[in-house]
Design an enzyme around this catalytic site. Structure first.
Site, PDB file in Angstrom:
ATOM      1  N   PHE A  97       0.849  -1.192   0.000  1.00 32.10           N
ATOM      2  CA  PHE A  97       0.000   0.000   0.000  1.00 32.10           C
ATOM      3  C   PHE A  97       0.891   1.251   0.000  1.00 32.10           C
ATOM      4  O   PHE A  97       1.959   1.261   0.597  1.00 32.10           O
ATOM      5  CB  PHE A  97      -0.909  -0.052   1.227  1.00 32.10           C
ATOM      6  CG  PHE A  97      -1.831   1.118   1.381  1.00 32.10           C
ATOM      7  CD1 PHE A  97      -2.820   1.376   0.448  1.00 32.10           C
ATOM      8  CD2 PHE A  97      -1.714   1.970   2.472  1.00 32.10           C
ATOM      9  CE1 PHE A  97      -3.671   2.457   0.594  1.00 32.10           C
ATOM     10  CE2 PHE A  97      -2.568   3.049   2.629  1.00 32.10           C
ATOM     11  CZ  PHE A  97      -3.541   3.293   1.691  1.00 32.10           C
ATOM     12  N   ASP A 168       5.578  -3.239   9.136  1.00 31.15           N
ATOM     13  CA  ASP A 168       4.250  -2.864   8.660  1.00 31.15           C
ATOM     14  C   ASP A 168       3.398  -4.137   8.739  1.00 31.15           C
ATOM     15  O   ASP A 168       3.487  -5.017   7.884  1.00 31.15           O
ATOM     16  CB  ASP A 168       4.316  -2.314   7.238  1.00 31.15           C
ATOM     17  CG  ASP A 168       2.951  -1.846   6.726  1.00 31.15           C
ATOM     18  OD1 ASP A 168       1.933  -2.315   7.273  1.00 31.15           O
ATOM     19  OD2 ASP A 168       2.912  -1.043   5.777  1.00 31.15           O
ATOM     20  N   HIS A 171      -1.464  -6.052   7.517  1.00 31.54           N
ATOM     21  CA  HIS A 171      -2.176  -7.243   7.033  1.00 31.54           C
ATOM     22  C   HIS A 171      -2.074  -8.393   8.035  1.00 31.54           C
ATOM     23  O   HIS A 171      -2.527  -9.489   7.723  1.00 31.54           O
ATOM     24  CB  HIS A 171      -1.556  -7.747   5.726  1.00 31.54           C
ATOM     25  CG  HIS A 171      -1.697  -6.811   4.567  1.00 31.54           C
ATOM     26  ND1 HIS A 171      -1.200  -7.095   3.319  1.00 31.54           N
ATOM     27  CD2 HIS A 171      -2.291  -5.602   4.459  1.00 31.54           C
ATOM     28  CE1 HIS A 171      -1.457  -6.099   2.491  1.00 31.54           C
ATOM     29  NE2 HIS A 171      -2.108  -5.170   3.166  1.00 31.54           N
ATOM     30  N   GLN A 194      -8.486  -0.274   9.360  1.00 24.44           N
ATOM     31  CA  GLN A 194      -9.318   0.197   8.256  1.00 24.44           C
ATOM     32  C   GLN A 194     -10.289  -0.926   7.882  1.00 24.44           C
ATOM     33  O   GLN A 194     -10.040  -2.102   8.159  1.00 24.44           O
ATOM     34  CB  GLN A 194      -8.380   0.609   7.099  1.00 24.44           C
ATOM     35  CG  GLN A 194      -9.053   1.154   5.864  1.00 24.44           C
ATOM     36  CD  GLN A 194      -9.328   0.068   4.847  1.00 24.44           C
ATOM     37  OE1 GLN A 194      -8.762  -1.022   4.929  1.00 24.44           O
ATOM     38  NE2 GLN A 194     -10.202   0.354   3.907  1.00 24.44           N
ATOM     39  N   LYS A 197      -9.439  -4.539   6.732  1.00 19.67           N
ATOM     40  CA  LYS A 197      -8.394  -5.282   7.443  1.00 19.67           C
ATOM     41  C   LYS A 197      -8.979  -6.362   8.359  1.00 19.67           C
ATOM     42  O   LYS A 197     -10.155  -6.334   8.691  1.00 19.67           O
ATOM     43  CB  LYS A 197      -7.505  -4.313   8.243  1.00 19.67           C
ATOM     44  CG  LYS A 197      -6.864  -3.224   7.383  1.00 19.67           C
ATOM     45  CD  LYS A 197      -5.834  -3.768   6.391  1.00 19.67           C
ATOM     46  CE  LYS A 197      -5.566  -2.837   5.223  1.00 19.67           C
ATOM     47  NZ  LYS A 197      -4.703  -1.712   5.463  1.00 19.67           N
ATOM     48  N   ARG A 226       1.762  17.042  23.420  1.00 23.71           N
ATOM     49  CA  ARG A 226       1.675  17.073  24.888  1.00 23.71           C
ATOM     50  C   ARG A 226       2.551  15.958  25.466  1.00 23.71           C
ATOM     51  O   ARG A 226       2.839  14.974  24.791  1.00 23.71           O
ATOM     52  CB  ARG A 226       0.229  16.848  25.344  1.00 23.71           C
ATOM     53  CG  ARG A 226      -0.682  17.992  24.963  1.00 23.71           C
ATOM     54  CD  ARG A 226      -2.058  17.819  25.609  1.00 23.71           C
ATOM     55  NE  ARG A 226      -2.925  18.914  25.182  1.00 23.71           N
ATOM     56  CZ  ARG A 226      -4.078  18.743  24.519  1.00 23.71           C
ATOM     57  NH1 ARG A 226      -4.528  17.534  24.238  1.00 23.71           N
ATOM     58  NH2 ARG A 226      -4.781  19.791  24.160  1.00 23.71           N
ATOM     59  N   TYR A 233      -2.195  22.952  28.003  1.00 26.62           N
ATOM     60  CA  TYR A 233      -1.724  23.886  26.964  1.00 26.62           C
ATOM     61  C   TYR A 233      -0.209  23.979  26.995  1.00 26.62           C
ATOM     62  O   TYR A 233       0.381  25.050  27.119  1.00 26.62           O
ATOM     63  CB  TYR A 233      -2.375  25.265  27.155  1.00 26.62           C
ATOM     64  CG  TYR A 233      -2.439  26.054  25.860  1.00 26.62           C
ATOM     65  CD1 TYR A 233      -3.243  25.624  24.806  1.00 26.62           C
ATOM     66  CD2 TYR A 233      -1.675  27.212  25.674  1.00 26.62           C
ATOM     67  CE1 TYR A 233      -3.283  26.314  23.608  1.00 26.62           C
ATOM     68  CE2 TYR A 233      -1.717  27.908  24.476  1.00 26.62           C
ATOM     69  CZ  TYR A 233      -2.523  27.455  23.451  1.00 26.62           C
ATOM     70  OH  TYR A 233      -2.566  28.138  22.262  1.00 26.62           O
ATOM     71  N   ARG A 243      -5.491  11.155  17.308  1.00 26.01           N
ATOM     72  CA  ARG A 243      -6.144  10.274  18.284  1.00 26.01           C
ATOM     73  C   ARG A 243      -7.262   9.455  17.653  1.00 26.01           C
ATOM     74  O   ARG A 243      -7.743   9.720  16.564  1.00 26.01           O
ATOM     75  CB  ARG A 243      -6.683  11.122  19.447  1.00 26.01           C
ATOM     76  CG  ARG A 243      -5.594  11.810  20.251  1.00 26.01           C
ATOM     77  CD  ARG A 243      -6.183  12.580  21.426  1.00 26.01           C
ATOM     78  NE  ARG A 243      -7.215  13.507  20.991  1.00 26.01           N
ATOM     79  CZ  ARG A 243      -7.079  14.831  20.961  1.00 26.01           C
ATOM     80  NH1 ARG A 243      -5.939  15.397  21.339  1.00 26.01           N
ATOM     81  NH2 ARG A 243      -8.062  15.601  20.562  1.00 26.01           N
TER      82      ARG A 243
HETATM   83  C1  LIG Z   1      -3.905  -0.542   4.944  1.00 20.88           C
HETATM   84  C2  LIG Z   1      -2.434  -0.467   4.942  1.00 20.88           C
HETATM   85  C3  LIG Z   1      -1.709   0.565   5.560  1.00 20.88           C
HETATM   86  C4  LIG Z   1      -2.331   1.837   6.074  1.00 20.88           C
HETATM   87  O1  LIG Z   1      -3.420   1.701   6.848  1.00 20.88           O
HETATM   88  P1  LIG Z   1      -4.625   2.778   6.816  1.00 20.88           P
HETATM   89  O2  LIG Z   1      -5.325   2.440   8.092  1.00 20.88           O
HETATM   90  O3  LIG Z   1      -5.429   2.524   5.607  1.00 20.88           O
HETATM   91  O4  LIG Z   1      -4.014   4.128   6.854  1.00 20.88           O
HETATM   92  C5  LIG Z   1      -0.331   0.478   5.591  1.00 20.88           C
HETATM   93  N1  LIG Z   1       0.313  -0.547   5.033  1.00 20.88           N
HETATM   94  C6  LIG Z   1      -0.332  -1.547   4.418  1.00 20.88           C
HETATM   95  C7  LIG Z   1       0.461  -2.672   3.841  1.00 20.88           C
HETATM   96  C8  LIG Z   1      -1.723  -1.537   4.329  1.00 20.88           C
HETATM   97  O5  LIG Z   1      -2.356  -2.501   3.662  1.00 20.88           O
END
Ligand SMILES: *Cc1c(COP(=O)(O)O)cnc(C)c1O
Length: 406
Positions: A97, A168, A171, A194, A197, A226, A233, A243
């Protein structure tokens, strides 16, 4: 006798429909409770957000977790908190991605693409060292489709060259490499929630780490700079509001309770489907990693050889397969570096050195995967039954039979 393809008006091979997400009354009740509580967000990331962070950290076997707006932001937080400086190089795969590479530019660093291995579609550990320069500071291996990268090799290379490893794991929720949960092996591991997923709250993200300094910095960066124990503040670092809401956290705690069992089902189905597809001429499921691994099958990927399918392009093949009722598609049509954003360096306020030129990058394995080979079956289909897997294989055989002698 040849059967008529579903795309040409024949009956579908696959008889049921697959849906995602999976939820019931308990998920609805959890969200309703948040609504009724009136505490929809949490400026200090406490409450249900902290509860889910603790649950997910312990699920991964990690010390700390930082929940945030999405998986892209999770990667961005981890990279920025790792202490990279403008112009530092970060090694990424090209078959992933966009965010895996785009967040590198957003941190004022240079993405350096290293090709994937032909049998796993994960970063090829044999090619990493050749890409390392004195400016290299980090590697972002992607556990693509939910298949573990060769983390022993990657961690050894990182140690030798003093690099940060940010997994990463967007997945790979619940995936395992040699007894360790994916995401918990590198210096930080990033997840996405997302809607497509394997763990889903519509949107959302999270970073796990064992490093207290990294945790504290990510905590600050996601909360407008923060710091713990500081005033409302009082802003110490250039962070942003990254967040997550209490609604997402409540839903994620609910969904997490289902993840282990869903992962087991996908992994079992994935092994079975591989065994059914391997004997088909022109279909090669990706090789599974060795050792004690759990593959999350966010995607079931196989390699397609059109010469065994009467020259049918993989795009047309994937469309025929989808028409037969298999939740399949052709995946990425091109590697990330071929996107206009990289070809033209359309980075707006970010600048890379003039010597960086993505029109000269070529990763032949990733290109072949995109243009010719890779076909994806999506994760919710892998939650099906043994019979469903048999129907997927039957659909492929039906297409082969129909197109071979056209
Ligand atoms: C979905 C995805 C992301 C990013 O996630 P989002 O929640 O869509 O920002 C990063 N890396 C890979 C391989 C993904 O499939």
């Amino acid at each position: 006798m040849k059967e008529t393809l579903a795309l040409r008006g024949g009956p579908r091979t696959v008889t049921r429909n697959f849906t995602w997400p999976v939820f019931d009354e308990s998920d609805v009740a959890a969200i309703t409770q948040v609504a009724q509580s009136g505490q929809w967000g949490n400026p200090d990331c406490s409450g249900l957000v902290e509860k889910f962070e603790n649950e997910f950290a312990s699920f991964c076997g990690s010390k700390y977790a930082i929940a945030c707006a999405n998986g892209s932001v999770a990667l961005r937080l981890a990279l920025m908190a790792s202490g990279v400086k403008p112009g530092d190089e970060v090694i990424v795969p090209p078959y992933t991605f966009i965010a895996t590479a785009s967040i590198v530019v957003e941190a004022n660093c240079v993405p350096v693409f290293v090709d994937i291995a032909p049998d796993t579609y994960n970063l090829d550990p044999n090619q990493i060292e050749a890409a390392i320069t004195p400016r290299t500071k980090a590697i972002i291996p992607v556990h693509f489709a939910g298949q573990a990268c060769d983390m022993d090799r990657i961690m050894a290379i990182a140690k030798k060259h003093n690099l940060t490893v940010i997994e990463d794991a967007a997945h790979a929720h619940g995936g395992v490499y040699k007894g360790k949960k994916l995401g918990s092996i590198g210096h930080a591991g990033c997840f996405s929630f997302q809607s497509s997923k394997n763990l889903n709250a519509g949107e959302g993200g999270l970073v796990v780490t064992d490093d207290e300094a990294l945790y504290n910095m990510m905590n600050s960066l996601r909360n407008v700079g923060r710091v713990k124990g500081g005033q409302w503040y009082e802003h110490h670092y250039l962070g942003c509001n990254y967040r997550i809401t209490q609604f997402q956290a409540a839903l994620l705690s609910q969904q997490l309770a289902r993840l282990e069992e869903q992962t087991r089902v996908r992994d079992t189905n994935g092994k079975y489907l591989s065994s059914l597809l391997a004997p088909i001429d022109g279909i090669t499921p990706l090789t599974r990693g060795h050792g004690e691994t759990v593959h999350t099958y966010h995607i079931f990927i196989f390699r397609y050889d059109k010469s065994k399918f009467g020259g049918l392009s993989k795009k047309e093949f994937a469309e025929m397969l989808a028409a037969e009722g298999v939740p399949a598609f052709m995946g990425y049509p091109k590697p990330i570096y071929e996107q206009p954003v990289f070809q033209q360096k359309n980075f707006m306020c970010y600048a890379l050195p003039d010597t960086v030129d993505y029109t000269r990058v070529h990763c032949p394995v990733a290109e072949r995967a995109c243009y010719e080979e890779a076909v994806w079956i999506l994760q919710h289909a892998m939650l099906g039954s043994k019979e469903d897997m048999e129907q997927f294989a039957a659909a492929i055989k039906k297409i082969q039979h129909a197109v071979r002698h056209d």
